[in-house]
Structure formats: C-alpha cells, structure tokens
Design an enzyme around this catalytic site. Structure first.
Site, PDB file in Angstrom:
ATOM      1  CD  GLU A 139      -6.944  29.283  72.684  1.00 50.51           C
ATOM      2  OE1 GLU A 139      -7.871  30.074  72.881  1.00 50.51           O
ATOM      3  OE2 GLU A 139      -6.189  29.372  71.701  1.00 50.51           O
ATOM      4  CG  ASP A 142      -0.133  33.399  73.705  1.00 46.43           C
ATOM      5  OD1 ASP A 142      -0.255  32.406  72.974  1.00 46.43           O
ATOM      6  OD2 ASP A 142      -1.092  33.999  74.217  1.00 46.43           O
ATOM      7  CG  ASP A 160      -3.329  31.027  69.637  1.00 38.82           C
ATOM      8  OD1 ASP A 160      -4.031  31.538  70.510  1.00 38.82           O
ATOM      9  OD2 ASP A 160      -3.574  31.119  68.411  1.00 38.82           O
ATOM     10  CG  HIS A 176      -6.748  37.260  75.107  1.00 46.69           C
ATOM     11  ND1 HIS A 176      -6.300  36.087  75.689  1.00 46.69           N
ATOM     12  CD2 HIS A 176      -6.665  37.063  73.775  1.00 46.69           C
ATOM     13  CE1 HIS A 176      -5.961  35.232  74.748  1.00 46.69           C
ATOM     14  NE2 HIS A 176      -6.169  35.798  73.567  1.00 46.69           N
ATOM     15  CG  ASP A 177      -9.628  34.888  73.020  1.00 46.21           C
ATOM     16  OD1 ASP A 177      -9.281  35.931  72.444  1.00 46.21           O
ATOM     17  OD2 ASP A 177      -8.966  33.831  72.987  1.00 46.21           O
TER      18      ASP A 177
END
Ligand code: GLC
Length: 557
Positions: free
Chosen positions: A249, A97, A198, A323-324
């Site tokens: 993302e 990531d 990200d 995870h968000d």
C-alpha cells in the site's frame, strides 16, 4: 488458485464486517470460513484479510499489539489455520495484512520503551521538542492533529503518523528489521500465500525537519532507504517462498518509485496500490471537502499509471474500493434507478485494465455508502477527528456531517449484506446488534437476491473474472487509451499477439455519442451491461446511460 498473478483476482475481506459466526455483533474468522464457498463461486483466487491480530482496535486492528496471536474477538489460531486449510481446499490462497510502519502503543516493544529500556526506545522515534518545548517538527498525523505525542517522564515526543496509539517503528534499527522478518516467516510457515503491506512506503524517514509548505509527508514518503529495506525483506522472507504474491500500500507515492517497488525483476514486491485516482474528488491532498469528481483527471491518472507502469515492466493492483474508501457506486456511479448499470460499468473499467483486480467485500453486489444521519452512528476514529476539526475551522455541524457522510471510511465498513433479514445475515438475529449499523437498503441490495439472478451485479463480476482467465489479452496485453479527451467515455484498447480487445464505458447517466470510436468490424461483443448490440450510427457509437461493453477479435496474420 491461479499461479500467475496476472490472471488472478483478489477478494478483500474486512473480517469485522463480513460475517459474525458467534452472534457477538463482530465479524470473525469462522464467519469467513462459512462464506468461502461464496467467494469461490465468485471466482477469486486470493483473499486479502485485513488484520485480526491482538489489538486494542483503536484503528480496527491496524494498531497491532501482538503479531503472533489472534485477537479473541476474531477467533483463535486454530480458526486461522482452518481458514488457510479450507481456502487451500477450494483453490483460494490467503493474503495477510502486515502493518509494519507502526505498532500499537500496547505492543510489548512500546511498553518496554515507555519503561525506559534503551534497547526498545530505539525501536521508535523519541525526539526532544524544539527549544520552546513544542513538537520536534510541524508534521501532521494522517488522522488529524500533530504527529508527535509528548511523554512527560522523558521530556520527549514520539512519532505517530497515524493515531496517537500507533507509534511509528524505527526501521533504521536493525533489530526492528530482524523482528519484522521473523513475523513474515512465521506466517509463511503457516501456509499464507501472500501479503499486503500496510503504508509500506512510509517506513524510511528522512530528516526530522519542519515542512514549510506541507504536512511533513515529503520527509517520509518513499524515503531514502525504502528500496533497500524492501529488497532486504524480500530476500530474507517471501522472495525465497514458493509463489508468494505481495502488494504494497503506497501512500502519496510517485510512479518512479513504483517502477522499482513493483518491477518484474527489481526484487521488491509483486504489485502496488496507488491512490491518486481516488483523490479526484479531493482538493489537492485535502480529503475533507465537497468537490465533484473530475472525470478528466481520473482518466489522466489511471491511464498514466497504466502506460507508465507497463513501459517499465511493473505491475499495478487495480481497484476502486477498500476498507478506507467510500463505495464506488455511490462515488462515481448512481444509487438511483441506474444503480445496477453503473455498478457493472465501473466493474468493467477496472477488470479489463492491465493489473491485478481487487474486489472489496460487497462491491460485487453493488453495496452503497452508509445511510447514517448522525455522527454517533459513525465508528471510525478518523471520521470523528475530522468532524471535530471541521467545526473548529468554522463549519456548522450539519456541513461537517455532510462531508463526513461522503468521505468517511465507514462507508466501506458497514456489515456485508448477505440477505434481507434484520441484520442482513451479517449476525444472527436475536443475539447482539452489529458493531456498526446495517444499511437499510440491504432489503434490496443483498447477496441472496443476486447469486440466483443471472443479470445481477454479482454474476457480472463472475463473468469479468472468468474473462480475465480466458483471454490472455486481458491478463498480459498492452494497453492504449482511446479518445482520452472525450468528456464522458472511458475507453481503451488491449493487444496481445493476435488478440485485440476494445473496452468502452459511458461514465455518466445520460446517452452519449462516441464519434471517435474505432471500427468494430470483425469484433464480437463478449460482455456488456445492456443486452444486444451497442448502437452504431455513421461510424459513431451511441452509448446508453452508464453503458459499458467489451469487444474482442483475433486477427489473422
Ligand atoms: C492503511 C490502512 C488503514 C489504516 C492505516 C494505518 O492506510 O488501510 O485502514 O488506518 O493504514 O495503519
């Protein structure tokens, strides 16, 4: 590992909450190594690992202090090398990531900038305030409050679209871009097979102007040079690599931009995460509200992206969780009696779509939202900020807490539930407490209870993954939404050469009739969350609560 990303499935690990191998209460890299066989049993081809680089952990590692070193809380470089190697032995590729929109304010570049070094000051956005001394623009941070932080000694502000300790990088500066390419190449040389970038569509900032009717996002989302920067990065790094997959993302993005980000021959990325379908329980862009999920909108958005991206030969990542996000079974399914059926139904919808499915740790066993009852149990910076902001807006503490309980990112961050022991097998008992509370329902919902049970959610995910690999129509076929306006059915057809697949799901916990169902003559049911055939009456399908089924046929020419 499957060389074809269309046939692949990615499993996301949030190492902090996955498995703690040394008993300090924090998950770590060795913990991931211990669980590789579990991930192989599930059948995933790649593991996307969220950041484990040196970081003050103000945003759980998305605030990177050093991209070349491993945070001691997670382990060592040797551990990471071993993980890559052990993954490879099992046919699992590692995706790392990369957080390149911003760095931690403890990163050497920012430290030097704060010392006044002009070379490094230009790595960031330092700007004078308005004549009255207020921030340069009215932009809001994604975590609440102004996106600008005042630095007295320069009488300037720096930009941080996220936490105040996450300073935005100035990609206009060639030296920044050169450093970033170096980092990507470093990890490629270590044998990494993919990257997740990200909030990558925020890196090109347009004008620094006040946003009259918004929070500033229109000035930096899918910005003017974004495609140029991505192409440049692609050509200089992963594009030249051997079968490296990439996913960007994309925050509040547009489909038109995603045609290019993830086009088959645009030379940018392999695929994109877009989030519009996960805002159907927001009010516009406002997440911190209680609004029931709008099923019609969910279908419109998902189908729109499915057909739009297909028409432009571009590729989606398909997913419910990360995870968000809150846990999908709590969000769109049920935590009650029909928990299992609803978890399987939601999995069916995602895994038969056109795109690469992502499974977030614990989703494959139907993990639910947290059971936290007090704000002190939450750990996430965003949750704490909004708990305060909501009360400043006049909400009672109880109402603010209710909203945080529903939307908090911590819903996805409680420890992975491996077994029914005190700390769910996340950390060994008698050592330290987990960094965040374990959900009490781990006594019922856990991996140990499911890996041996052929009827479990876990095995259902296995079957979905196996089916994608077996049937080209799932990985490569076209998609056509069916009966889009039905109030409770989510259904679509996939076609590829002589192969045809029908997927139907009842999104709700009550019986439903689907009058517009296609004729299923010649099809056989290849998967479903209820045993036996789905009931058909006078050409209508009778779907049980949360029933989902997949039918397949090969037509003779
Ligand atoms: C992404 C990450 C999120 C993080 C943010 C800032 O949205 O998924 O966890 O807080 O970027 O880096």
């Amino acid at each position: 590992m499957n060389a074809d990303f269309r046939k692949s499935v990615v499993y996301q690990v949030y190492p902090r909450s996955f498995r703690d191998s040394n008993g300090d209460g924090l998950g770590d890299i060795r913990g991931v190594i211990q669980k590789l066989d579990y991930i192989r049993e599930l059948g995933a081809d790649y593991i996307w690992l969220t950041p484990f680089f040196v970081s003050p952990q103000n945003d759980n590692g998305y605030d990177v202090e050093d991209y070349y070193r491993i945070d001691p809380g997670y382990g060592t470089m040797e551990d990471v090398e071993e993980l890559i190697e052990e993954g490879k032995r099992r046919g699992i590729g590692l995706m790392f990531d990369m957080v390149f929109n911003h760095v931690s304010t403890r990163h050497e570049w920012f430290v030097k900038a704060m010392e006044g070094d002009p070379y490094y000051k230009d790595f960031f956005f330092f700007r004078k305030g308005k004549p009255d001394g207020s921030a340069p623009t009215n932009w809001q941070s994604k975590f609440g409050g102004s996106a600008w932080e005042y630095v007295e000694k320069f009488d300037e502000y720096y930009l941080h679209l996220f936490d105040v300790t996450q300073a935005d990088l100035n990609w206009e500066n060639e030296n920044v871009r050169r450093e970033i390419k170096k980092i990507v190449r470093f990890w490629m040389e270590k044998g990494v097979k993919g990257f997740r970038f990200d909030v990558i569509n925020l890196i090109s900032k347009a004008a620094f102007e006040d946003d009259a009717d918004g929070d500033g996002r229109k000035f930096y989302t899918d910005g003017p040079k974004i495609h140029q920067y991505l192409k440049e990065l692609h050509d200089a790094t992963f594009g030249a690599g051997d079968g490296i997959i990439t996913v960007g993302e994309m925050s509040s993005t547009s489909m038109e931009n995603c045609y290019r980000y993830a086009g088959a021959d645009t030379g940018e990325l392999t695929m994109v995460f877009s989030f519009h379908h996960l805002k159907v329980d927001f009010m516009g862009n406002e997440k911190w509200v209680l609004v029931p999920a709008d099923f019609g909108k969910l279908k419109d958005i998902l189908f729109g992206w499915q057909t739009g991206m297909a028409e432009h030969n571009a590729w989606n990542a398909v997913f419910w969780c990360n995870h968000d996000q809150p846990r999908v079974v709590s969000r769109f399914g049920s935590e009650g009696e029909l928990w299992k059926e609803s978890a399987k139904m939601l999995a069916t919808i995602i895994h038969c779509l056109r795109g690469t499915p992502y499974i977030y740790q614990g989703e494959e066993i139907g993990m639910t939202n947290t059971d936290f009852t007090d704000i002190s149990q939450f750990r996430d910076v965003e949750s704490h900020n909004y708990y305060r902001i909501l009360q400043e807006k006049g909400l009672s503490a109880a109402d603010a807490l209710r909203i945080v309980q529903i939307h908090s990112r911590d819903n996805g961050r409680t420890p992975m539930q491996w077994d029914s022991s005190k700390y769910a097998g996340f950390t060994d008992e008698g050592k330290s407490e987990p960094w965040i509370g374990v959900n009490a329902n781990h006594t019922k919902i856990n991996a140990a209870a499911q890996t041996g049970d052929p009827d479990s959610v876990f095995h259902y995910y296995r079957k979905l993954i196996a089916l994608r690999r077996e049937l080209d129509v799932i990985s490569c076929g076209d998609i056509e939404p069916l009966d889009k306006n039905h109030p409770s059915v989510f259904a679509y057809r996939r076609t590829y050469g002589d192969q045809e697949l029908i997927v139907a799901a009842n999104f709700y916990g009550r019986d439903c009739e689907w009058k517009g169902a296609p004729c299923l003559d010649g099809f056989s049911k290849v998967l479903g969350n209820y045993a036996g055939e789905t009931k058909e009456e006078d050409g209508a399908l009778q779907l049980k609560p949360y029933e989902a089924a997949v039918w397949y046929r090969e037509t003779e020419e």
